[in-house]
Scaffold this active site. Structure first.
Site, short mmCIF file in Angstrom:
data_model
loop_
_atom_site.label_atom_id
_atom_site.label_comp_id
_atom_site.label_asym_id
_atom_site.label_seq_id
_atom_site.Cartn_x
_atom_site.Cartn_y
_atom_site.Cartn_z
N ARG A 1 29.60 4.24 26.51
CA ARG A 1 29.52 5.67 26.20
C ARG A 1 29.55 6.54 27.46
NH1 ARG A 1 27.80 6.27 20.90
NH2 ARG A 1 28.69 8.32 21.16
N ARG B 1 32.97 20.65 25.53
CA ARG B 1 32.36 20.54 24.21
C ARG B 1 32.08 21.91 23.62
NH1 ARG B 1 26.81 19.52 23.10
NH2 ARG B 1 26.56 17.97 21.43
N ASP C 1 36.32 7.81 18.92
CA ASP C 1 35.11 7.41 18.21
C ASP C 1 35.43 6.29 17.25
OD1 ASP C 1 32.19 8.50 17.95
OD2 ASP C 1 32.78 7.86 15.96
N TYR D 1 28.43 3.12 7.98
CA TYR D 1 28.64 4.58 7.89
C TYR D 1 29.39 4.95 6.61
CZ TYR D 1 26.95 5.05 12.66
OH TYR D 1 26.16 5.03 13.78
N ARG E 1 28.93 12.94 26.66
CA ARG E 1 27.46 12.89 26.62
C ARG E 1 26.78 13.57 27.79
NH1 ARG E 1 24.86 7.59 23.83
NH2 ARG E 1 25.11 8.34 21.74
O1 CP3 Z 1 32.26 4.96 25.60
C1 CP3 Z 1 32.73 6.12 25.61
O2 CP3 Z 1 32.23 7.00 26.29
C2 CP3 Z 1 33.95 6.44 24.79
C3 CP3 Z 1 33.69 7.29 23.69
C4 CP3 Z 1 32.87 6.84 22.49
C5 CP3 Z 1 32.31 7.79 21.61
N1 CP3 Z 1 31.77 7.11 20.55
C6 CP3 Z 1 32.33 9.24 21.80
C7 CP3 Z 1 31.35 10.08 21.09
C8 CP3 Z 1 32.59 5.57 21.98
C9 CP3 Z 1 32.89 4.19 22.55
C10 CP3 Z 1 31.91 5.76 20.74
C11 CP3 Z 1 31.50 4.65 19.88
C12 CP3 Z 1 30.59 4.92 18.76
N2 CP3 Z 1 30.55 6.00 17.93
C13 CP3 Z 1 29.63 3.98 18.29
C14 CP3 Z 1 29.43 2.61 18.84
C15 CP3 Z 1 28.66 2.59 20.11
C16 CP3 Z 1 27.19 2.88 19.99
O3 CP3 Z 1 26.73 3.78 20.69
O4 CP3 Z 1 26.53 2.16 19.24
C17 CP3 Z 1 28.98 4.57 17.20
C18 CP3 Z 1 27.86 3.95 16.39
C19 CP3 Z 1 29.57 5.84 16.96
C20 CP3 Z 1 29.27 6.80 15.88
C21 CP3 Z 1 28.86 8.12 16.42
N3 CP3 Z 1 29.72 9.05 17.00
C22 CP3 Z 1 27.56 8.67 16.45
C23 CP3 Z 1 26.31 7.98 15.94
C24 CP3 Z 1 27.64 9.95 17.05
C25 CP3 Z 1 26.59 11.01 17.24
C26 CP3 Z 1 25.61 10.80 18.28
C27 CP3 Z 1 26.11 10.25 19.61
O5 CP3 Z 1 26.36 11.00 20.56
O6 CP3 Z 1 26.21 9.03 19.67
C28 CP3 Z 1 28.99 10.14 17.42
C29 CP3 Z 1 29.55 11.29 18.15
C30 CP3 Z 1 30.11 11.01 19.49
N4 CP3 Z 1 31.01 10.03 19.77
C31 CP3 Z 1 29.86 11.75 20.67
C32 CP3 Z 1 30.64 11.18 21.67
C33 CP3 Z 1 30.78 11.63 23.11
C34 CP3 Z 1 28.95 12.96 20.78
C35 CP3 Z 1 29.73 14.17 20.45
C36 CP3 Z 1 29.13 15.35 21.11
O7 CP3 Z 1 28.08 15.78 20.65
O8 CP3 Z 1 29.72 15.79 22.09
#
Ligand code: CP3
Length: 351
Positions: free
Chosen positions: A27, A40, A76, A153, A31
């Site tokens: 991630r 964002r 994502d 999900y 973030r």
């Molecule tokens: O690794 C990286 O930085 C690449 C980008 C990436 C995102 N999501 C961007 C994102 C990756 C690899 C993911 C994977 C992901 N998404 C997972 C598996 C990894 C893990 O952490 O367990 C899961 C379960 C998700 C589902 C998801 N997407 C959730 C639960 C959320 C909300 C909370 C959070 O930030 O995790 C997202 C949104 C999301 N995906 C954001 C980002 C940067 C946050 C969006 C924002 O608020 O800017």
């Protein structure tokens, strides 16, 4: 053409010796970086994912600002349910929301088996543009969610600590659950192949919720589908499997033939190596919350992690990483301290 200046990650995954240990952070794109937070404020989450120029910029930020040895494409895991026809929203400070979750056999008829080029071509475009913009600085990682984690999900409809509705669906309607898992698996194979063709050097399968299942259910609902995915792609692209909390099944995960296995911080490195066996690279496992510690503590603990994974005779291939995603509140200097500690680490006993 495609010569990488820094191919440490690829060499470790192929089981080759390297001059130092590669490091990246799950991630890492988005973030915690201030430049991401600025983007964002201007564009919605899916606009950021679907606009190759934005996805590329966000993907490269941690390479330039934190010094990691790999880029992971900004996207994502939930783009797959979206491509299969489900509505996916990301609600500010609440996380994902799928307003019409799958609950019955009849609901499966709302899903499509998409042509990945048509529905997810924007991810391939982002990979191609990122690859070009990186110009060989570091390898590029693609990814997908595991079928089980996506089912969580798609059935629960939102994030959860327990995903009990998703589990109840699997335990009360096993045939429908397996049909859904197989549909996701088929799409994921095509999707990851497409990512490799678009320039991903490595792909990682995130099974973020694998640890919610006991060992038998993990085999039945998660590992058997990841095994199909790995079998289908491992000769085309280097593959890492990360199943958080499922350390009990490291042996089975190694047997998939994946090149690397992600490890969380709840298992000692030595035991992870014992369970996984010698033939696979291990990746992990710094507690992400520990990046909130003072920098000297991060340096000390990251060094200890490195020695535990890769110091001493008989140690296998190792990639430094966190045990799960970086937290949004981590100060950038702390992330940099972690990366620098790995890069400067001298292993104690000869490797
Ligand atoms: O690794 C990286 O930085 C690449 C980008 C990436 C995102 N999501 C961007 C994102 C990756 C690899 C993911 C994977 C992901 N998404 C997972 C598996 C990894 C893990 O952490 O367990 C899961 C379960 C998700 C589902 C998801 N997407 C959730 C639960 C959320 C909300 C909370 C959070 O930030 O995790 C997202 C949104 C999301 N995906 C954001 C980002 C940067 C946050 C969006 C924002 O608020 O800017």
């Amino acid at each position: 053409m495609n010569t990488l200046k820094n191919d440490l990650l690829l060499r470790v995954l192929r089981g080759e010796k390297t001059e130092r240990t590669p490091v990246w952070m799950m991630r890492q794109a988005g973030r915690y970086l201030p430049d991401y937070r600025a983007l964002r404020a201007k564009y919605s989450f899916f606009e950021r994912c679907q606009t190759p120029e934005l996805a590329t910029e966000i993907t490269i930020q941690p390479v330039e600002q934190v010094g990691v040895d790999a880029a992971i494409i900004f996207s994502d895991i939930l783009v797959v349910p979206q491509a299969m026809g489900m509505e996916v929203q990301l609600v500010e400070s609440k996380g994902p929301l799928l307003p019409d979750p799958i609950r019955t056999k009849a609901d499966l008829s709302r899903l499509i088996q998409p042509d990945v080029e048509e529905k997810l071509g924007y991810v391939f475009d982002a990979l191609r543009l990122t690859k070009k913009t990186l110009a060989g600085r570091v390898p590029l990682i693609g990814f997908a969610g595991s079928p089980w984690t996506l089912l969580c999900y798609m059935v629960q409809g939102k994030g959860s600590k327990t995903f009990d509705e998703a589990k109840a669906f699997c335990y009360t309607q096993p045939e429908t659950a397996h049909r859904l898992l197989q549909m996701i698996t088929d799409v994921t194979i095509a999707y990851l192949r497409g990512q490799a063709a678009a320039g991903a050097d490595v792909v990682q399968i995130f099974d973020s919720w694998g640890g919610l299942l006991g060992p038998d259910d993990f085999e039945d609902l998660s590992l058997r589908y990841m095994r199909q995915i790995v079998a289908a792609i491992k000769d085309e692209v280097l593959t890492i499997v990360f199943a958080k909390g499922a350390w009990h099944s490291l042996e089975g995960m190694a047997a998939t033939g994946a090149h690397g296995l992600g490890i969380d911080w709840c298992i000692r490195p030595q035991m992870a190596r014992q369970l996984a066996g010698p033939g696979v690279s291990l990746q992990g496992n710094f507690d992400p919350a520990k990046l909130l510690s003072p920098i000297p503590v991060i340096e000390r603990e990251a060094s200890a992690m490195m020695d535990a994974f890769a110091g001493g005779p008989g140690a296998g291939a190792y990639i430094a990483n966190l045990g799960h995603g970086i937290l949004p509140e981590v100060p950038v200097e702390h992330a940099i301290a972690f990366v620098e500690t790995v890069k400067n680490h001298q292993y104690e006993p000869a490797r």
